[in-house]
Design a protein around this motif. Structure first.
Motif, PDB file in Angstrom:
ATOM      1  N   ILE A  65       0.838  -1.192   0.000  1.00 36.89           N
ATOM      2  CA  ILE A  65       0.000   0.000   0.000  1.00 36.89           C
ATOM      3  C   ILE A  65       0.884   1.257   0.000  1.00 36.89           C
ATOM      4  O   ILE A  65       1.783   1.390   0.830  1.00 36.89           O
ATOM      5  CB  ILE A  65      -0.938   0.021   1.224  1.00 36.89           C
ATOM      6  CG1 ILE A  65      -1.877  -1.182   1.190  1.00 36.89           C
ATOM      7  CG2 ILE A  65      -1.759   1.306   1.245  1.00 36.89           C
ATOM      8  CD1 ILE A  65      -2.804  -1.271   2.386  1.00 36.89           C
ATOM      9  N   HIS A  66       0.633   2.139  -0.969  1.00 40.18           N
ATOM     10  CA  HIS A  66       1.282   3.447  -1.005  1.00 40.18           C
ATOM     11  C   HIS A  66       0.170   4.495  -0.895  1.00 40.18           C
ATOM     12  O   HIS A  66      -1.006   4.156  -0.866  1.00 40.18           O
ATOM     13  CB  HIS A  66       2.044   3.653  -2.320  1.00 40.18           C
ATOM     14  CG  HIS A  66       3.100   2.616  -2.579  1.00 40.18           C
ATOM     15  ND1 HIS A  66       4.378   2.721  -2.079  1.00 40.18           N
ATOM     16  CD2 HIS A  66       3.073   1.463  -3.288  1.00 40.18           C
ATOM     17  CE1 HIS A  66       5.090   1.672  -2.480  1.00 40.18           C
ATOM     18  NE2 HIS A  66       4.317   0.895  -3.211  1.00 40.18           N
ATOM     19  N   SER A  67       0.553   5.766  -0.886  1.00 40.53           N
ATOM     20  CA  SER A  67      -0.467   6.808  -0.883  1.00 40.53           C
ATOM     21  C   SER A  67      -0.003   7.971  -1.746  1.00 40.53           C
ATOM     22  O   SER A  67       1.126   8.447  -1.617  1.00 40.53           O
ATOM     23  CB  SER A  67      -0.740   7.275   0.550  1.00 40.53           C
ATOM     24  OG  SER A  67      -1.768   8.243   0.544  1.00 40.53           O
ATOM     25  N   GLN A 105       4.495  13.249  -2.665  1.00 41.98           N
ATOM     26  CA  GLN A 105       5.232  12.371  -1.753  1.00 41.98           C
ATOM     27  C   GLN A 105       4.336  11.186  -1.404  1.00 41.98           C
ATOM     28  O   GLN A 105       3.131  11.361  -1.216  1.00 41.98           O
ATOM     29  CB  GLN A 105       5.600  13.168  -0.484  1.00 41.98           C
ATOM     30  CG  GLN A 105       6.096  12.359   0.676  1.00 41.98           C
ATOM     31  CD  GLN A 105       7.478  11.728   0.430  1.00 41.98           C
ATOM     32  OE1 GLN A 105       8.382  12.366  -0.101  1.00 41.98           O
ATOM     33  NE2 GLN A 105       7.616  10.452   0.777  1.00 41.98           N
ATOM     34  N   CYS A 106       4.930   9.995  -1.329  1.00 36.24           N
ATOM     35  CA  CYS A 106       4.174   8.850  -0.841  1.00 36.24           C
ATOM     36  C   CYS A 106       3.817   9.138   0.612  1.00 36.24           C
ATOM     37  O   CYS A 106       4.662   9.562   1.397  1.00 36.24           O
ATOM     38  CB  CYS A 106       4.981   7.566  -0.944  1.00 36.24           C
ATOM     39  SG  CYS A 106       4.064   6.137  -0.318  1.00 36.24           S
ATOM     40  N   ALA A 107       2.550   8.932   0.976  1.00 42.12           N
ATOM     41  CA  ALA A 107       2.094   9.320   2.308  1.00 42.12           C
ATOM     42  C   ALA A 107       1.646   8.128   3.137  1.00 42.12           C
ATOM     43  O   ALA A 107       0.881   8.265   4.074  1.00 42.12           O
ATOM     44  CB  ALA A 107       0.972  10.354   2.187  1.00 42.12           C
ATOM     45  N   GLU A 108       2.096   6.922   2.766  1.00 43.75           N
ATOM     46  CA  GLU A 108       1.760   5.732   3.553  1.00 43.75           C
ATOM     47  C   GLU A 108       3.041   4.924   3.666  1.00 43.75           C
ATOM     48  O   GLU A 108       3.619   4.550   2.648  1.00 43.75           O
ATOM     49  CB  GLU A 108       0.674   4.922   2.817  1.00 43.75           C
ATOM     50  CG  GLU A 108       0.264   3.638   3.493  1.00 43.75           C
ATOM     51  CD  GLU A 108      -0.669   3.880   4.671  1.00 43.75           C
ATOM     52  OE1 GLU A 108      -1.540   4.756   4.581  1.00 43.75           O
ATOM     53  OE2 GLU A 108      -0.495   3.185   5.693  1.00 43.75           O
ATOM     54  N   PHE A 109       3.473   4.659   4.887  1.00 44.26           N
ATOM     55  CA  PHE A 109       4.756   3.980   5.054  1.00 44.26           C
ATOM     56  C   PHE A 109       4.785   2.676   4.261  1.00 44.26           C
ATOM     57  O   PHE A 109       3.928   1.824   4.433  1.00 44.26           O
ATOM     58  CB  PHE A 109       5.047   3.696   6.531  1.00 44.26           C
ATOM     59  CG  PHE A 109       6.367   3.018   6.728  1.00 44.26           C
ATOM     60  CD1 PHE A 109       7.555   3.729   6.565  1.00 44.26           C
ATOM     61  CD2 PHE A 109       6.433   1.672   7.019  1.00 44.26           C
ATOM     62  CE1 PHE A 109       8.783   3.098   6.708  1.00 44.26           C
ATOM     63  CE2 PHE A 109       7.662   1.031   7.161  1.00 44.26           C
ATOM     64  CZ  PHE A 109       8.832   1.749   7.005  1.00 44.26           C
ATOM     65  N   CYS A 110       5.790   2.555   3.371  1.00 45.16           N
ATOM     66  CA  CYS A 110       5.789   1.423   2.434  1.00 45.16           C
ATOM     67  C   CYS A 110       7.130   0.717   2.418  1.00 45.16           C
ATOM     68  O   CYS A 110       7.465   0.039   1.460  1.00 45.16           O
ATOM     69  CB  CYS A 110       5.415   1.913   1.038  1.00 45.16           C
ATOM     70  SG  CYS A 110       6.521   3.190   0.415  1.00 45.16           S
ATOM     71  N   GLY A 111       7.910   0.876   3.462  1.00 45.46           N
ATOM     72  CA  GLY A 111       9.200   0.193   3.514  1.00 45.46           C
ATOM     73  C   GLY A 111      10.326   1.174   3.774  1.00 45.46           C
ATOM     74  O   GLY A 111      10.108   2.377   3.912  1.00 45.46           O
ATOM     75  N   GLN A 159      12.643   2.711   2.197  1.00 45.81           N
ATOM     76  CA  GLN A 159      12.909   3.922   1.418  1.00 45.81           C
ATOM     77  C   GLN A 159      11.639   4.736   1.135  1.00 45.81           C
ATOM     78  O   GLN A 159      11.567   5.490   0.158  1.00 45.81           O
ATOM     79  CB  GLN A 159      13.620   3.551   0.103  1.00 45.81           C
ATOM     80  CG  GLN A 159      14.990   2.951   0.331  1.00 45.81           C
ATOM     81  CD  GLN A 159      15.910   3.890   1.096  1.00 45.81           C
ATOM     82  OE1 GLN A 159      15.902   5.093   0.879  1.00 45.81           O
ATOM     83  NE2 GLN A 159      16.690   3.348   2.016  1.00 45.81           N
ATOM     84  N   HIS A 160      10.649   4.593   2.003  1.00 48.67           N
ATOM     85  CA  HIS A 160       9.405   5.336   1.851  1.00 48.67           C
ATOM     86  C   HIS A 160       9.656   6.843   1.697  1.00 48.67           C
ATOM     87  O   HIS A 160       9.036   7.525   0.880  1.00 48.67           O
ATOM     88  CB  HIS A 160       8.519   5.048   3.065  1.00 48.67           C
ATOM     89  CG  HIS A 160       7.428   6.026   3.303  1.00 48.67           C
ATOM     90  ND1 HIS A 160       6.356   6.162   2.449  1.00 48.67           N
ATOM     91  CD2 HIS A 160       7.249   6.941   4.284  1.00 48.67           C
ATOM     92  CE1 HIS A 160       5.560   7.111   2.915  1.00 48.67           C
ATOM     93  NE2 HIS A 160       6.085   7.602   4.017  1.00 48.67           N
ATOM     94  N   ALA A 161      10.597   7.380   2.477  1.00 50.05           N
ATOM     95  CA  ALA A 161      10.862   8.826   2.414  1.00 50.05           C
ATOM     96  C   ALA A 161      11.460   9.216   1.064  1.00 50.05           C
ATOM     97  O   ALA A 161      11.328  10.358   0.628  1.00 50.05           O
ATOM     98  CB  ALA A 161      11.800   9.246   3.548  1.00 50.05           C
ATOM     99  N   HIS A 162      12.145   8.252   0.396  1.00 42.42           N
ATOM    100  CA  HIS A 162      12.717   8.520  -0.929  1.00 42.42           C
ATOM    101  C   HIS A 162      11.745   8.115  -2.031  1.00 42.42           C
ATOM    102  O   HIS A 162      12.158   7.616  -3.074  1.00 42.42           O
ATOM    103  CB  HIS A 162      14.038   7.767  -1.100  1.00 42.42           C
ATOM    104  CG  HIS A 162      15.190   8.452  -0.430  1.00 42.42           C
ATOM    105  ND1 HIS A 162      16.243   7.770   0.122  1.00 42.42           N
ATOM    106  CD2 HIS A 162      15.439   9.762  -0.234  1.00 42.42           C
ATOM    107  CE1 HIS A 162      17.108   8.639   0.636  1.00 42.42           C
ATOM    108  NE2 HIS A 162      16.635   9.853   0.441  1.00 42.42           N
ATOM    109  N   MET A 163      10.463   8.268  -1.763  1.00 40.47           N
ATOM    110  CA  MET A 163       9.469   7.963  -2.797  1.00 40.47           C
ATOM    111  C   MET A 163       8.668   9.237  -3.024  1.00 40.47           C
ATOM    112  O   MET A 163       7.552   9.401  -2.550  1.00 40.47           O
ATOM    113  CB  MET A 163       8.569   6.806  -2.352  1.00 40.47           C
ATOM    114  CG  MET A 163       7.614   6.380  -3.441  1.00 40.47           C
ATOM    115  SD  MET A 163       6.811   4.833  -3.038  1.00 40.47           S
ATOM    116  CE  MET A 163       5.507   4.844  -4.271  1.00 40.47           C
ATOM    117  N   ALA A 164       9.299  10.178  -3.717  1.00 39.88           N
ATOM    118  CA  ALA A 164       8.664  11.459  -4.003  1.00 39.88           C
ATOM    119  C   ALA A 164       8.572  11.633  -5.514  1.00 39.88           C
ATOM    120  O   ALA A 164       9.027  10.769  -6.265  1.00 39.88           O
ATOM    121  CB  ALA A 164       9.482  12.583  -3.382  1.00 39.88           C
TER     122      ALA A 164
HETATM  123 CU   LIG Z   1       5.228   4.338  -1.045  1.00 42.16          CU
END
Ligand SMILES: [Cu+2]
Ligand code: HEC
Length: 329
Positions: free
Chosen positions: A164-166, A199-205, A207-212
Motif C-alpha cells: 500500500i502506497h499513498s 510524496q508517498c504518504a503511507e509507510f511502504c518500507g 525507502q518510503h521517504a525517498h518515494m517522491a
Molecule cells: Cu510508497
C-alpha cells in the motif's frame, strides 16, 4: 521582544508556503479542503479558548470562595456556565457538519468526466506514470515526474504493484491510498503554474521517504508539447553513441524500457526521456551528470534496499552509459 519577533513569525508562518504543503493550495480540490481545515481550526480553537477560560475561572472562583467561605449563588453561575458550554459545543459541531458537507459538494463539483486520464502505479519506491493520449487513446509511459495542464482536470487512476502506497500532491489535492488489487481515483485541477512536489504518504518500507515525485503545472499548450515529446521514441543514435547504448541494452535493458531500442524491460522506470526529468530515483538525487554517475555507481548506498542492483561496470563503460543516459531527453 521585537528582536525575537522575526524568529517567532518565521516559525509560525514558515509552513504556510512552499511546494509541498496543503496550507498553500493551488488546486480546486486542495482549496475545498483548505477552507474546511481553516473552519475546523477556528471552531476548535474557539472551543479550546472557551474551555481554558472555564478552567481558569473555576480555579479563581474556588479560591475566592475559600477566602469568603460563603456560597452566595455560585451554583447558579455554574449551571449557567454549563448551559452556555453545551450551547457553544452544539453550535460548533453544527458549523463543522455544514462545513464538511459544503467541502464534499465542492469536491464533487470539481469532478470532470471528460478529464484527461492518467494512471499512476506505486512501486517500492518509485512511480510509474502513464498518460492516455486524448487523440490516439494510446498510453504514454514515463516515471517519477507528473505534468499537469493548467486549469484542466486530470483524473488520476491509482494502482499499486506491491504494497500500500499513498498518492499525495498536497498543494493540489488531498491524499488517497494506492491499494493492490483496487483502483482508487483522484481528480486534480491545478490553478497556478509552477513546480510542486508529491510524496508517498503511507509507510511502504525502508525507502518510503525517498518515494517522491516532481509535479509541473504548465500552460495547456506547453503541456501538449511535452506530452507529444514523451510519446516520441528516442532519436536514432548519434555516430559516437553506440558504446554506452550497447552496454545499456546488454545489462540494463532487461529492467528498463527505452522506446525505439531493444531495451524493453518493465521492472524499473521507463527511461525513454529520462534526462528531461528534474530528479533521479523518485526525488533522491538532482538531475546532474554527478547525480547520474552516483546513482549508477551505488544505488544500494544511496537508496538501501532499492530493487535496482549495483551493476559492476568498468569505469569507461559506466562513463559511456552516463553519457548515453544524458542524451535521453
Ligand atoms: Cu510508497
Ligand atoms: C534488476 C532490475 C534493474 C537493473 C538490472 C537495472 N535497473 Fe535501473 N532501476 C531499477 C529500479 C527498480 C529502479 C527504481 C529504483 C528506485 O527509485 O527505488 C531503477 C532506477 C534507475 C534509474 C532512475 C530512474 C528515474 O526515473 O529516476 C536509472 C537512471 C537507472 N535505473 C539506470 C540503470 C542503468 C544504467 C542500469 C544498467 C547499468 C540499470 N538501471 C540496471 C531496476 C533495474
Amino acid at each position: 521582544m521585537s528582536r525575537f519577533a522575526p524568529i517567532v513569525l518565521t516559525l509560525l508562518l514558515g509552513a504556510c508556503a512552499g511546494v509541498q504543503t496543503p496550507l498553500s493550495p493551488v488546486g480546486d480540490q486542495a482549496s475545498a479542503l483548505h477552507s474546511l481545515f481553516m473552519l475546523m481550526m477556528f471552531v476548535c480553537g474557539g472551543v479550546y479558548l472557551v474551555v481554558l477560560t472555564g478552567i481558569i475561572w473555576s480555579v479563581l472562583a474556588a479560591r475566592a470562595r475559600r477566602r469568603q467561605d460563603a456560597k452566595n449563588g455560585s451554583d447558579k453561575v455554574l449551571s449557567r456556565g454549563l448551559y452556555t458550554a453545551a450551547a457553544v459545543i452544539v453550535a460548533g459541531l453544527t458549523v463543522l457538519i455544514v462545513g464538511s458537507f459544503i467541502a464534499d459538494r465542492a469536491l464533487i463539483a470539481a469532478r470532470d468526466d471528460d478529464a484527461m486520464l492518467v494512471r499512476v502505479t506505486g512501486h517500492q519506491w518509485w512511480w510509474r506514470i502513464e498518460y492516455r493520449d486524448p487523440a490516439s487513446r494510446r498510453w504514454i509511459e514515463t516515471a517519477n515526474e507528473l505534468h499537469l495542464p493548467l486549469g484542466r482536470t486530470a483524473r488520476i487512476e491509482l494502482d499499486s504493484g506491491d504494497v500500500i502506497h499513498s498518492f499525495w500532491v498536497p498543494n493540489v489535492a488531498g491524499k488517497i491510498d494506492m491499494i493492490p488489487g483496487r483502483r482508487n481515483i483522484v481528480d486534480l485541477t491545478p490553478r497556478r503554474v509552477g513546480w510542486f512536489r508529491g510524496q508517498c504518504a503511507e509507510f511502504c518500507g525502508a525507502q518510503h521517504a525517498h518515494m517522491a515525485f516532481d509535479v509541473k503545472v504548465e500552460a495547456p499548450a506547453e503541456f501538449d508539447a511535452w506530452l507529444a515529446r514523451q510519446d516520441n521514441p528516442v532519436a536514432a543514435a548519434a555516430p559516437d553513441m553506440p558504446r554506452g547504448m550497447a552496454v545499456f541494452q546488454g545489462v540494463c535493458g532487461s529492467c528498463h524500457n527505452v522506446r525505439g531500442t531493444s531495451a524493453m524491460g518493465r521492472a524499473g522506470p521507463d527511461l525513454t526521456h529520462f534526462a528531461s526529468r528534474r530528479s533521479i530515483a523518485a526525488g533522491t538525487l538532482p538531475m546532474t551528470r554527478g547525480g547520474i554517475q552516483g546513482w549508477l555507481a551505488q544505488p544500494q548506498a544511496l537508496k538501501p534496499g532499492t530493487s535496482m542492483p549495483t551493476v559492476p561496470l568498468a569505469p569507461s563503460d559506466a562513463d559511456a552509459v552516463a553519457t548515453y543516459l544524458e542524451t535521453l531527453r
